[in-house]
Each structure stands twice: as C-alpha cells, then as structure tokens.
Design a protein around this motif. Structure first.
Motif, PDB file in Angstrom:
ATOM      1  N   LEU A 141      -8.956  -3.769  -9.227  1.00 35.33           N
ATOM      2  CA  LEU A 141      -8.144  -2.676  -8.682  1.00 35.33           C
ATOM      3  C   LEU A 141      -8.860  -1.326  -8.751  1.00 35.33           C
ATOM      4  CD1 LEU A 141      -4.572  -3.495 -10.057  1.00 35.33           C
ATOM      5  CD2 LEU A 141      -5.490  -3.957  -7.769  1.00 35.33           C
ATOM      6  N   PRO A 168     -10.604   4.059  -2.427  1.00 36.17           N
ATOM      7  CA  PRO A 168      -9.539   3.144  -2.862  1.00 36.17           C
ATOM      8  C   PRO A 168      -9.886   2.327  -4.095  1.00 36.17           C
ATOM      9  CG  PRO A 168     -10.646   2.305  -0.908  1.00 36.17           C
ATOM     10  CD  PRO A 168     -11.163   3.692  -1.121  1.00 36.17           C
ATOM     11  N   ASP A 169     -11.177   2.294  -4.475  1.00 32.05           N
ATOM     12  CA  ASP A 169     -11.586   1.519  -5.641  1.00 32.05           C
ATOM     13  C   ASP A 169     -11.666   2.363  -6.908  1.00 32.05           C
ATOM     14  OD1 ASP A 169     -11.903  -0.897  -4.187  1.00 32.05           O
ATOM     15  OD2 ASP A 169     -13.840  -0.184  -3.433  1.00 32.05           O
ATOM     16  N   THR A 171      -9.520   5.197  -9.487  1.00 30.50           N
ATOM     17  CA  THR A 171      -8.271   5.874  -9.841  1.00 30.50           C
ATOM     18  C   THR A 171      -8.530   7.378  -9.869  1.00 30.50           C
ATOM     19  OG1 THR A 171      -7.606   4.000 -11.218  1.00 30.50           O
ATOM     20  CG2 THR A 171      -6.454   6.083 -11.580  1.00 30.50           C
ATOM     21  N   SER A 194      -5.040   5.284   2.283  1.00 28.27           N
ATOM     22  CA  SER A 194      -3.813   4.862   2.949  1.00 28.27           C
ATOM     23  C   SER A 194      -2.633   5.727   2.526  1.00 28.27           C
ATOM     24  CB  SER A 194      -3.518   3.399   2.611  1.00 28.27           C
ATOM     25  OG  SER A 194      -2.214   3.028   3.026  1.00 28.27           O
ATOM     26  N   ASP A 196       0.137   4.679   2.133  1.00 28.45           N
ATOM     27  CA  ASP A 196       0.931   3.832   1.245  1.00 28.45           C
ATOM     28  C   ASP A 196       0.321   3.680  -0.144  1.00 28.45           C
ATOM     29  OD1 ASP A 196       2.823   3.298   3.234  1.00 28.45           O
ATOM     30  OD2 ASP A 196       1.637   1.635   4.039  1.00 28.45           O
ATOM     31  N   MET A 197      -0.766   4.397  -0.426  1.00 26.30           N
ATOM     32  CA  MET A 197      -1.396   4.290  -1.748  1.00 26.30           C
ATOM     33  C   MET A 197      -0.381   4.685  -2.829  1.00 26.30           C
ATOM     34  SD  MET A 197      -4.061   3.506  -3.509  1.00 26.30           S
ATOM     35  CE  MET A 197      -5.429   3.480  -2.325  1.00 26.30           C
ATOM     36  N   PRO A 198      -0.212   3.869  -3.870  1.00 23.89           N
ATOM     37  CA  PRO A 198       0.775   4.179  -4.915  1.00 23.89           C
ATOM     38  C   PRO A 198       0.386   5.416  -5.731  1.00 23.89           C
ATOM     39  CG  PRO A 198       0.136   1.864  -4.973  1.00 23.89           C
ATOM     40  CD  PRO A 198      -0.831   2.552  -4.068  1.00 23.89           C
ATOM     41  N   THR A 216       4.447   7.225  -3.059  1.00 22.37           N
ATOM     42  CA  THR A 216       3.197   6.946  -2.355  1.00 22.37           C
ATOM     43  C   THR A 216       2.583   8.274  -1.935  1.00 22.37           C
ATOM     44  OG1 THR A 216       4.322   6.856  -0.216  1.00 22.37           O
ATOM     45  CG2 THR A 216       4.129   4.773  -1.442  1.00 22.37           C
ATOM     46  N   GLY A 238      -3.679   5.682  -7.143  1.00 21.48           N
ATOM     47  CA  GLY A 238      -4.553   4.524  -7.050  1.00 21.48           C
ATOM     48  C   GLY A 238      -3.806   3.214  -7.186  1.00 21.48           C
ATOM     49  N   ARG A 239      -4.531   2.141  -6.940  1.00 20.08           N
ATOM     50  CA  ARG A 239      -3.897   0.825  -6.942  1.00 20.08           C
ATOM     51  C   ARG A 239      -3.470   0.367  -8.331  1.00 20.08           C
ATOM     52  NH1 ARG A 239      -8.063  -2.680  -3.428  1.00 20.08           N
ATOM     53  NH2 ARG A 239      -9.505  -1.620  -4.860  1.00 20.08           N
ATOM     54  N   GLU A 242       0.160  -0.050  -9.184  1.00 15.40           N
ATOM     55  CA  GLU A 242       0.879  -1.280  -8.834  1.00 15.40           C
ATOM     56  C   GLU A 242       1.210  -2.101 -10.079  1.00 15.40           C
ATOM     57  OE1 GLU A 242      -1.778  -3.295  -6.244  1.00 15.40           O
ATOM     58  OE2 GLU A 242      -1.540  -1.883  -4.580  1.00 15.40           O
TER      59      GLU A 242
END
Length: 261
Positions: A141, A168-169, A171, A194, A196-198, A216, A238-239, A242
């Motif tokens: 993530l 995206p990779d 944080t 995105s 929609d990125m959290p 988001t 960042g992801r 999630e």
C-alpha cells in the motif's frame, strides 16, 4: 563566537503530540527539574502539570492567524533567560526539529554563546499512527511516507512539489493544513492522485478529545471546514487509510490506557 554561558543551559524539548505517556524519559526528567519552561500552544495541559510548582511558566503560543509572541521575540527571550536561570526548558509540541522551528532557535542560541541540547519528541504523524492503528507504511500500500506543512505565510502560495507529492505509493502527512485543505486536494488531484484517494483527519491526536474523520480527496475541503480551526489537525492521505476498518483502535479502548485511567 561569544563565550558559552557555563552556568545556564537551554533544552529544546519535543513534548510529543499531547499524551504525557509518550514523553521520553529524558524529556520528563528535564521538565520536572526546570527552573523556567517556555511552552507553545500545542503542549497539552497534562504535560504542563508535570512542571515543578516552583518553576516559572511562560506561554509563547501562537494560534492560527494570531501570533502575539512572534518568533524573533521568542529567540530573544531564550537568550535573555539564559542570564537569569540555570536550566531553561523550551517545550514544543511534537518534535522540535519537525516543523517546530527548533533549528532556528538553536541557531540563535549558538550565535549568542548559550549552551543548548535538543531532546527529540514523538512527532504527530507517529503519535496518531499509534493511537489510530493506521500505519504510515504498509507492504503493498505504501512504500514510503512524506511529511509536509500545509501552512504558508500570509500572502504566499503553498510552494510544494505537487506532482512529486501526488504519488499513490507514498503516504502523505500534512501538518497545519486544515485551512488550505480544499487547495491541497485540488493540487494533488491535478498532480494525478485519484479523487477517491482515502483521507483521514485526526483532531487532537493522542489526547482524550481525539477525533477521527474519514473522507476522500474529493471531500477533503468540505470535511476540514467542519473542524474548529483552533484544534490541531493532521491529514493522512493515502491507501493506508483503507486499513482503518481492520486496524484502527477504538477511541474508548485507546483512552483507557495508562495515564488516562
């Protein structure tokens, strides 16, 4: 260089994000034995309660859009106090060298010949990762983490490498960014992240009043606008966010740990 003041010493101490249990042993020892403590707004009251009753307390805190004690005045104060006290503690939220302007104060002390020591503290990003359970890195993530400030001087734009930050990779943790949240989201989306990125916003991290807000990038501006600007807020983008559903520690359980019982 002027002669060092042998009889006085300034300790630039990181008080961490607020929970007194997160102080280092060295920080606690110095706080309890200081002659005078110069502290910022983000230093929590439970930590100030550890100061010796005989010590002088000096509040130099700055609030958003309200700086009654400008940084040059703080610098001069520390030098002045070195002529009156033996052990001076300069207490800062988080870590003094992570967006704490501690290095600027160290430069002034050095130039004035005042002996000083830097005592690190847990910075807010580390603190909220421990209390929320949301990691800053996680295999698959996030391969790295970047810490940036979302604060800028009046009349200046946020001068950041937006294309580089829109990774995206990685944080992204934003300090002091609540007031520019909508712009931060817009710049990151324009850079390729995105919509929609959290995002997780943590208010009063590690304190009994801690709040967690999940959104988001698309909703970041609206969510941040609901938060009182006087309360310290950290953004985690960042992801890894999630993982909140499976790793986040319930506030009730976290606040029942040692020191808050």
């Amino acid at each position: 260089m002027p002669a060092v003041h042998i009889q006085s010493h300034v300790y630039l101490i990181g008080a961490g994000p607020g929970d007194p249990d997160l102080l280092t042993v060295k920080a606690l020892r110095l706080i309890e034995t200081a002659d005078v403590v110069v502290y910022d707004r983000l230093v929590s009251q439970p930590i100030l309660n550890l100061v010796s009753p005989g010590a002088e307390l000096i509040d130099v805190g700055k609030a958003p859009d309200h700086h009654p004690f400008p940084q040059p005045n703080i610098n001069s104060l520390l030098v002045s106090l070195s002529h009156r006290f033996s052990k001076i503690v300069r207490l800062k939220g988080g870590d003094p060298y992570v967006f704490g302007r501690g290095s600027e104060e160290a430069e002034v002390l050095r130039d004035a010949g005042v002996a000083y020591t830097v005592v690190p503290g847990i910075t807010s990003a580390q603190g909220i990762a421990s209390t929320t359970g949301v990691p800053l890195t996680h295999r698959g993530l996030a391969t790295g983490v970047r810490l940036v400030t979302g604060h800028c001087r009046a009349g200046h734009d946020l001068d950041l490498d937006w294309d580089g930050l829109a990774d995206p990779d990685t944080t992204l943790v934003v300090y002091m960014g609540r007031g520019h949240a909508a712009e931060i989201a817009r710049r990151l989306i324009s850079g390729g992240l995105s919509a929609d990125m959290p995002v997780m916003l943590v208010v009063d991290g590690t304190r009994p009043s801690e709040e967690r807000h999940f959104t988001t990038l698309a909703g970041l501006g609206a969510t941040a606008a609901t938060i009182d600007k006087r309360r310290p807020t950290l953004m985690v983008i960042g992801r890894v966010v999630e993982l909140a559903d499976e790793l986040a520690i319930p506030l009730e359980a976290e606040l029942g740990r040692v020191g808050h019982g």
